[in-house]
Design an enzyme around this catalytic site. Structure first.
Site, PDB file in Angstrom:
ATOM      1  N   LYS A 198       0.858  -1.199   0.000  1.00 22.45           N
ATOM      2  CA  LYS A 198       0.000   0.000   0.000  1.00 22.45           C
ATOM      3  C   LYS A 198       0.888   1.242   0.000  1.00 22.45           C
ATOM      4  CE  LYS A 198      -1.765   3.113   2.273  1.00 22.45           C
ATOM      5  NZ  LYS A 198      -1.769   4.254   1.362  1.00 22.45           N
ATOM      6  N   GLU A 258       9.601   2.474  10.651  1.00 24.78           N
ATOM      7  CA  GLU A 258      10.651   3.449  10.326  1.00 24.78           C
ATOM      8  C   GLU A 258       9.986   4.813  10.351  1.00 24.78           C
ATOM      9  OE1 GLU A 258      13.815   2.791   9.859  1.00 24.78           O
ATOM     10  OE2 GLU A 258      13.772   0.617   9.666  1.00 24.78           O
ATOM     11  N   CYS A 307      13.645  11.897   6.195  1.00 29.07           N
ATOM     12  CA  CYS A 307      13.523  11.604   7.626  1.00 29.07           C
ATOM     13  C   CYS A 307      14.822  11.866   8.393  1.00 29.07           C
ATOM     14  CB  CYS A 307      13.060  10.177   7.821  1.00 29.07           C
ATOM     15  SG  CYS A 307      14.015   9.039   6.842  1.00 29.07           S
ATOM     16  N   GLU A 359       9.683  16.893  14.511  1.00 34.61           N
ATOM     17  CA  GLU A 359      10.277  16.653  13.191  1.00 34.61           C
ATOM     18  C   GLU A 359       9.783  17.738  12.244  1.00 34.61           C
ATOM     19  OE1 GLU A 359       8.666  13.450  10.803  1.00 34.61           O
ATOM     20  OE2 GLU A 359      10.678  13.027  10.093  1.00 34.61           O
TER      21      GLU A 359
HETATM   22  P1  NAD Z   1       2.332   9.259   6.669  1.00 35.08           P
HETATM   23  O1  NAD Z   1       2.546   8.616   7.983  1.00 35.08           O
HETATM   24  O2  NAD Z   1       1.309  10.339   6.568  1.00 35.08           O
HETATM   25  O3  NAD Z   1       1.898   8.169   5.575  1.00 35.08           O
HETATM   26  C1  NAD Z   1       2.704   7.035   5.321  1.00 35.08           C
HETATM   27  C2  NAD Z   1       1.829   5.915   4.798  1.00 35.08           C
HETATM   28  O4  NAD Z   1       0.934   5.498   5.832  1.00 35.08           O
HETATM   29  C3  NAD Z   1       0.952   6.292   3.604  1.00 35.08           C
HETATM   30  O5  NAD Z   1       0.920   5.219   2.705  1.00 35.08           O
HETATM   31  C4  NAD Z   1      -0.408   6.500   4.244  1.00 35.08           C
HETATM   32  O6  NAD Z   1      -1.488   6.281   3.365  1.00 35.08           O
HETATM   33  C5  NAD Z   1      -0.395   5.418   5.321  1.00 35.08           C
HETATM   34  N1  NAD Z   1      -1.326   5.623   6.431  1.00 35.08           N
HETATM   35  C6  NAD Z   1      -1.826   6.796   6.890  1.00 35.08           C
HETATM   36  N2  NAD Z   1      -2.662   6.552   7.933  1.00 35.08           N
HETATM   37  C7  NAD Z   1      -2.660   5.209   8.138  1.00 35.08           C
HETATM   38  C8  NAD Z   1      -3.304   4.353   9.078  1.00 35.08           C
HETATM   39  N3  NAD Z   1      -4.114   4.841  10.007  1.00 35.08           N
HETATM   40  N4  NAD Z   1      -3.060   3.027   9.021  1.00 35.08           N
HETATM   41  C9  NAD Z   1      -2.228   2.517   8.089  1.00 35.08           C
HETATM   42  N5  NAD Z   1      -1.598   3.283   7.160  1.00 35.08           N
HETATM   43  C10 NAD Z   1      -1.805   4.610   7.184  1.00 35.08           C
HETATM   44  O7  NAD Z   1       3.753   9.771   6.175  1.00 35.08           O
HETATM   45  P2  NAD Z   1       4.146  10.633   4.894  1.00 35.08           P
HETATM   46  O8  NAD Z   1       3.664  12.028   5.075  1.00 35.08           O
HETATM   47  O9  NAD Z   1       3.821   9.919   3.634  1.00 35.08           O
HETATM   48  O10 NAD Z   1       5.749  10.597   5.042  1.00 35.08           O
HETATM   49  C11 NAD Z   1       6.426  11.424   5.905  1.00 35.08           C
HETATM   50  C12 NAD Z   1       6.839  10.735   7.176  1.00 35.08           C
HETATM   51  O11 NAD Z   1       7.559   9.559   6.897  1.00 35.08           O
HETATM   52  C13 NAD Z   1       7.774  11.581   8.012  1.00 35.08           C
HETATM   53  O12 NAD Z   1       7.384  11.524   9.353  1.00 35.08           O
HETATM   54  C14 NAD Z   1       9.125  10.910   7.822  1.00 35.08           C
HETATM   55  O13 NAD Z   1      10.046  11.090   8.851  1.00 35.08           O
HETATM   56  C15 NAD Z   1       8.740   9.497   7.702  1.00 35.08           C
HETATM   57  N6  NAD Z   1       9.813   8.752   7.040  1.00 35.08           N
HETATM   58  C16 NAD Z   1      10.611   7.923   7.776  1.00 35.08           C
HETATM   59  C17 NAD Z   1      11.649   7.242   7.162  1.00 35.08           C
HETATM   60  C18 NAD Z   1      12.541   6.295   7.917  1.00 35.08           C
HETATM   61  O14 NAD Z   1      13.202   5.515   7.268  1.00 35.08           O
HETATM   62  N7  NAD Z   1      12.586   6.317   9.233  1.00 35.08           N
HETATM   63  C19 NAD Z   1      11.880   7.428   5.810  1.00 35.08           C
HETATM   64  C20 NAD Z   1      11.054   8.286   5.094  1.00 35.08           C
HETATM   65  C21 NAD Z   1      10.010   8.940   5.715  1.00 35.08           C
END
Ligand code: NAD
Length: 477
Positions: free
Chosen positions: A177, A250, A284, A378
């Site tokens: 997803k 992550e 991130c 963040e």
């Molecule tokens: P997000 O958490 O908004 O979304 C990530 C994914 O989760 C999307 O596919 C979204 O549809 C899904 N999602 C949202 N709500 C959900 C739920 N209730 N249940 C299951 N899935 C759900 O993140 P984003 O805005 O796409 O990305 C940014 C974030 O990702 C930042 O916080 C960043 O730090 C983090 N990030 C971490 C790493 C790492 O390796 N640690 C790498 C890249 C990004």
């Protein structure tokens, strides 16, 4: 053009599904329409993945899994520009950086292809215990079953592959997803795997929102592991609803970079300009907090502002563009509000701080305090704070004063000090004389504290996508 979920090799984008548009973060033009997965698509996707695991993937030889991954890498290599343009279009990532992401993705596939053939076990010395003299103990690694992979928008190809490639290498099936903001890279990736010979059902794609598709995927009984990259609030929810499934999270960070007085200032400034502002800080491990020892602070700040002001902002399609848009206007506005909040509390904008539409100019802040959002949370935007310090103890305490702990950078020519500081940082990964933002795809990568649970980096993700099985044999006397 409209795209939909891909289940058992067939796309589901009929008219009876709700739709959603993906717009270019740069010019707001519609890139693609999405046919969102229905509840029955989700059930079909997971159940088909479950059956494909038992009928096909679990039995597939390691050399075949390795070959499919290698062929996928080769095909991607033939299509670097197409993938780079897709990433650029849907995420707004400047084309040079999008190309870098595709090249790294190819490496992830190649690492996974090699590792597929080296999943080994061990033999236990059973005679180490009284009564074990005539017994043999074997330990082997088996795939888990169905891996649910949920990914964010910021590295739509590379971070997806950090989940899919090790899962396939180990013989699992995947229900994928991707972020609804960047689904086209994911769609093309699934097609590439199909062309490379991955059996139908081994990688099912669900196009949908987090709430409607992500949540039920996490709680589905036929999913054995959830591997998630994204924000802390979503990670927290997933942890709560995943039950007995294995979970890798992550999550976010506010990465510190520490520059001691013997740092090569000019070189480090250049690296930290990229480290804080590449992809508008939506990384991130972006360099968010930069601690500089007091006697090089002024020199560093002056040069840092100067080089940051040289960055070229604008159209991500142009080769010369360093900084493109943020993912959407709400995110740019949110970041601007955080700057305003800091200024109200006494912070100073050294450069940047201007927002128009999805663009936020690269911003350097000073006079910051730990109660400001741009320090405590963040920031995920092109905002870096430069903070002076005097002693090693003081800077270690400041760097550790965070709910996060993903990756850090420490700059010094004194190796004793470097290792001493690295040992004391409550952080998953520490680079010495390299910025926190640097990641290579084969080292262990993952946070402590609220930055997450578990490690990626192909070998480490692969270990987490297998289960140890013990087989004991009692020999006839
Ligand atoms: P997000 O958490 O908004 O979304 C990530 C994914 O989760 C999307 O596919 C979204 O549809 C899904 N999602 C949202 N709500 C959900 C739920 N209730 N249940 C299951 N899935 C759900 O993140 P984003 O805005 O796409 O990305 C940014 C974030 O990702 C930042 O916080 C960043 O730090 C983090 N990030 C971490 C790493 C790492 O390796 N640690 C790498 C890249 C990004």
């Amino acid at each position: 053009m409209r795209i939909g979920s891909i289940i058992n090799g067939k796309e589901r984008n009929e008219n009876d599904r709700h739709t959603m548009e993906v717009k270019s973060p740069y010019n707001q033009e519609t890139i693609i329409e999405l046919a969102l997965a229905k509840k029955e698509d989700l059930d079909d996707g997971v159940n088909n993945s479950y059956h494909t695991f038992h009928s096909t993937m679990k039995r597939m030889a390691a050399h075949e899994r390795g070959d499919i991954l290698r062929k996928t890498a080769n095909r991607m290599e033939e299509n670097i520009e197409e993938f780079a343009k897709t990433i650029m279009d849907e995420s707004g990532k400047p084309i040079r950086f999008s190309r870098e992401e595709v090249k790294r993705s190819i490496q992830v596939l190649r690492f996974a292809s090699e590792l597929a053939k080296h999943i080994t076990g061990e033999i236990i010395p059973m005679d180490a215990a009284v009564g074990g003299e005539n017994k043999i103990g074997l330990v082997k690694r088996e795939p888990l079953g169905v891996v649910g992979a949920i990914t964010p928008f910021n590295f739509p190809l590379n971070l997806s592959l950090h989940k899919i490639a090790p899962a396939i290498a180990a013989g699992n099936t995947v229900v994928f997803k991707p972020a609804e903001k960047t689904p086209l890279s994911a769609y093309k990736l699934v097609q590439l795997f199909q062309e490379a010979g991955l059996p139908d059902g081994a990688l099912n794609l669900l196009i949908g929102t987090g709430e409607e598709t992500g949540e039920p995927l996490v709680s589905h009984e036929n999913v054995h592991k959830i591997t998630f990259t994204g924000s802390l609030p979503v990670g927290r929810k997933i942890r709560e609803s995943a039950g007995f499934k294995k979970v890798t999270l992550e999550l976010g960070s506010n990465s510190p970079n520490i520059l001691f007085e013997d740092t090569d200032v000019e070189q480090t400034v250049t690296a930290l300009v990229k480290g804080a502002f590449a992809f508008s800080g939506q990384v991130c491990i972006s360099a968010q907090r930069i601690y500089v020892q007091r006697n090089i602070y002024e020199r560093f700040l002056e040069e840092y502002v100067k080089q940051t002001e040289d960055l070229k902002l604008g159209n991500p399609a142009k080769e010369e563009t360093d900084i493109g848009p943020m993912i959407n206007e709400e995110e740019a506005e949110r970041a601007k509000l955080w700057i305003d909040d800091a200024v109200e509390k006494g912070a100073v904008i050294q450069t940047g701080g201007k927002q128009y539409g999805t663009m936020l100019t690269p911003t350097i802040m000073t006079n910051v305090e730990s109660n400001m959002k741009i320090i405590a949370e963040e920031v995920f935007a092109p905002i870096a704070s430069v903070i002076p310090f005097d002693t090693e103890e003081e800077v270690i305490a400041s760097a550790n004063d965070s709910i996060y702990g993903l990756q850090a950078g420490v700059f010094t020519k004194d190796i004793d000090r470097a290792i001493r500081v690295a040992n004391q940082l409550e952080i998953g990964g520490v680079w010495i004389n390299e910025i926190s933002t640097y990641r290579q795809d084969n080292h262990p990568y993952g946070g402590v504290k609220q930055s997450g649970i578990g490690k990626e980096g192909v070998k480490y993700a692969l270990e987490d996508m297998t289960e140890i099985k013990f087989i004991g044999v009692k020999l006839k006397q």
